[in-house]
Design a protein around this motif. Structure first.
Motif, PDB file in Angstrom:
ATOM      1  N   LYS A  82       0.821  -1.208   0.000  1.00 47.17           N
ATOM      2  CA  LYS A  82       0.000   0.000   0.000  1.00 47.17           C
ATOM      3  C   LYS A  82       0.857   1.261   0.000  1.00 47.17           C
ATOM      4  O   LYS A  82       0.568   2.217  -0.725  1.00 47.17           O
ATOM      5  CB  LYS A  82      -0.940  -0.016   1.207  1.00 47.17           C
ATOM      6  N   MET A  83       1.915   1.269   0.789  1.00 54.88           N
ATOM      7  CA  MET A  83       2.781   2.439   0.839  1.00 54.88           C
ATOM      8  C   MET A  83       3.396   2.713  -0.523  1.00 54.88           C
ATOM      9  O   MET A  83       3.459   3.863  -0.980  1.00 54.88           O
ATOM     10  CB  MET A  83       3.883   2.246   1.881  1.00 54.88           C
ATOM     11  N   HIS A  84       3.845   1.645  -1.193  1.00 55.44           N
ATOM     12  CA  HIS A  84       4.468   1.820  -2.504  1.00 55.44           C
ATOM     13  C   HIS A  84       3.501   2.444  -3.500  1.00 55.44           C
ATOM     14  O   HIS A  84       3.812   3.461  -4.133  1.00 55.44           O
ATOM     15  CB  HIS A  84       4.960   0.478  -3.041  1.00 55.44           C
ATOM     16  N   TYR A  85       2.321   1.844  -3.645  1.00 56.00           N
ATOM     17  CA  TYR A  85       1.386   2.346  -4.650  1.00 56.00           C
ATOM     18  C   TYR A  85       0.888   3.748  -4.325  1.00 56.00           C
ATOM     19  O   TYR A  85       0.941   4.651  -5.175  1.00 56.00           O
ATOM     20  CB  TYR A  85       0.188   1.406  -4.775  1.00 56.00           C
ATOM     21  N   PHE A  86       0.425   3.943  -3.113  1.00 59.92           N
ATOM     22  CA  PHE A  86      -0.257   5.196  -2.803  1.00 59.92           C
ATOM     23  C   PHE A  86       0.687   6.387  -2.624  1.00 59.92           C
ATOM     24  O   PHE A  86       0.221   7.517  -2.487  1.00 59.92           O
ATOM     25  CB  PHE A  86      -1.144   5.019  -1.565  1.00 59.92           C
ATOM     26  N   VAL A 142       0.347  12.243  -9.416  1.00 60.98           N
ATOM     27  CA  VAL A 142      -0.768  12.609 -10.286  1.00 60.98           C
ATOM     28  C   VAL A 142      -2.045  11.876  -9.876  1.00 60.98           C
ATOM     29  O   VAL A 142      -3.154  12.370 -10.116  1.00 60.98           O
ATOM     30  CB  VAL A 142      -0.416  12.304 -11.761  1.00 60.98           C
ATOM     31  N   LEU A 143      -1.905  10.724  -9.210  1.00 63.52           N
ATOM     32  CA  LEU A 143      -3.073   9.970  -8.760  1.00 63.52           C
ATOM     33  C   LEU A 143      -3.410  10.221  -7.293  1.00 63.52           C
ATOM     34  O   LEU A 143      -4.551  10.021  -6.884  1.00 63.52           O
ATOM     35  CB  LEU A 143      -2.838   8.460  -8.957  1.00 63.52           C
ATOM     36  N   ASN A 144      -2.426  10.616  -6.494  1.00 62.55           N
ATOM     37  CA  ASN A 144      -2.639  10.775  -5.050  1.00 62.55           C
ATOM     38  C   ASN A 144      -1.670  11.842  -4.544  1.00 62.55           C
ATOM     39  O   ASN A 144      -0.634  11.542  -3.961  1.00 62.55           O
ATOM     40  CB  ASN A 144      -2.399   9.428  -4.342  1.00 62.55           C
ATOM     41  N   ALA A 145      -2.020  13.094  -4.776  1.00 62.00           N
ATOM     42  CA  ALA A 145      -1.100  14.217  -4.578  1.00 62.00           C
ATOM     43  C   ALA A 145      -0.508  14.278  -3.175  1.00 62.00           C
ATOM     44  O   ALA A 145       0.657  14.658  -3.002  1.00 62.00           O
ATOM     45  CB  ALA A 145      -1.820  15.525  -4.904  1.00 62.00           C
ATOM     46  N   PHE A 146      -1.261  13.910  -2.162  1.00 64.01           N
ATOM     47  CA  PHE A 146      -0.796  14.049  -0.790  1.00 64.01           C
ATOM     48  C   PHE A 146      -0.310  12.732  -0.181  1.00 64.01           C
ATOM     49  O   PHE A 146       0.050  12.680   0.996  1.00 64.01           O
ATOM     50  CB  PHE A 146      -1.891  14.673   0.075  1.00 64.01           C
ATOM     51  N   GLY A 147      -0.307  11.676  -0.964  1.00 61.97           N
ATOM     52  CA  GLY A 147       0.226  10.401  -0.487  1.00 61.97           C
ATOM     53  C   GLY A 147      -0.532   9.804   0.683  1.00 61.97           C
ATOM     54  O   GLY A 147       0.058   9.098   1.508  1.00 61.97           O
TER      55      GLY A 147
END
Length: 231
Positions: A197-201, A206-211
């Motif tokens: 989850k940490m890797h992807y998010f 561009v998909l998850n600006a704030f992580g």
């Protein structure tokens, strides 16, 4: 990634901090700096960075050193023909299909990818309603590759890549297939959901600006699956 974190192991072979460092050690400075990497420590060279090649190599090349050399993920005969046939739609529509859905640059491209993805998941559901694994009773490389997509599906792809027509949890047979494979002890040791989850998010601004990392880890992988009753 912070190598001291409990979700990363670091490079214990060369001590490299990044994948790029490994490529540069192998005198490859042109990129793309992708993983997985099969690295030859004697020649400081990259043998392969293509997952299917590495699967084939590891299946037999080191049998003399293997604890279980009898394990064969590439069966011959009819099973080999069937894995090849199934892979013609499983890889492009499921393994790659989640990425085609998530990184689509148009509504048309997204709808095409996500439609083929769920049509193919439905096909897998039907196959796995009748047999323990995709080609019968023997676990193969195709099951392994499907598992790695499905185990990430509910906690990552459903949300992150907009693959949200259904969850794997909503199927009848796919969840227990995932549990069956996950509960194989060497595979279970290789799955770190926190790291996944940490890797992807946190990898694609561009998909998850704030992580921000969502809470759910998906369905329980440790409950009994009862698939050993299937042929």
């Amino acid at each position: 990634c912070d190598w001291s974190s409990d979700v990363c192991t670091g490079d214990r072979v060369n001590g490299c901090a990044t994948a790029r460092d490994i490529y540069e050690l192998a005198k490859d400075t042109h990129g793309k700096y992708s993983t997985p990497i099969l690295f030859d420590t004697k020649t400081n060279s990259i043998v392969s960075n293509e997952s299917m090649d590495i699967l084939r190599i590891l299946n037999t090349a080191f049998n003399e050193h293997a604890e279980h050399p009898e394990v064969d993920l590439f069966p011959a005969g009819d099973a080999d023909a069937l894995t090849t046939k199934y892979n013609e739609w499983i890889y492009p529509c499921i393994n790659d299909g989640v990425y085609r859905s998530g990184f689509a640059r148009s509504q048309e491209a997204y709808e095409d990818a996500v439609g083929k993805l769920f049509d193919s998941l439905d096909r897998c559901e039907e196959i796995l309603s009748k047999s323990r694994f995709l080609t019968g009773s023997q676990f193969t490389w195709l099951d392994l590759r499907l598992f790695h997509t499905l185990v990430r599906f509910d906690p990552v792809y459903h949300t992150y890549f907009k693959c949200n027509k259904k969850r794997i949890q909503d199927y009848t047979h796919l969840p227990n297939f995932v549990r069956d494979v996950y509960q194989m002890e060497p595979i279970k040791r290789s799955i770190n959901m926190k790291h996944i989850k940490m890797h992807y998010f946190t990898s694609h601004p561009v998909l998850n600006a704030f992580g921000v990392i969502p809470a759910s880890n998906g369905f329980d992988l440790d409950v009994p699956h009862s698939r050993e009753k299937l042929e």
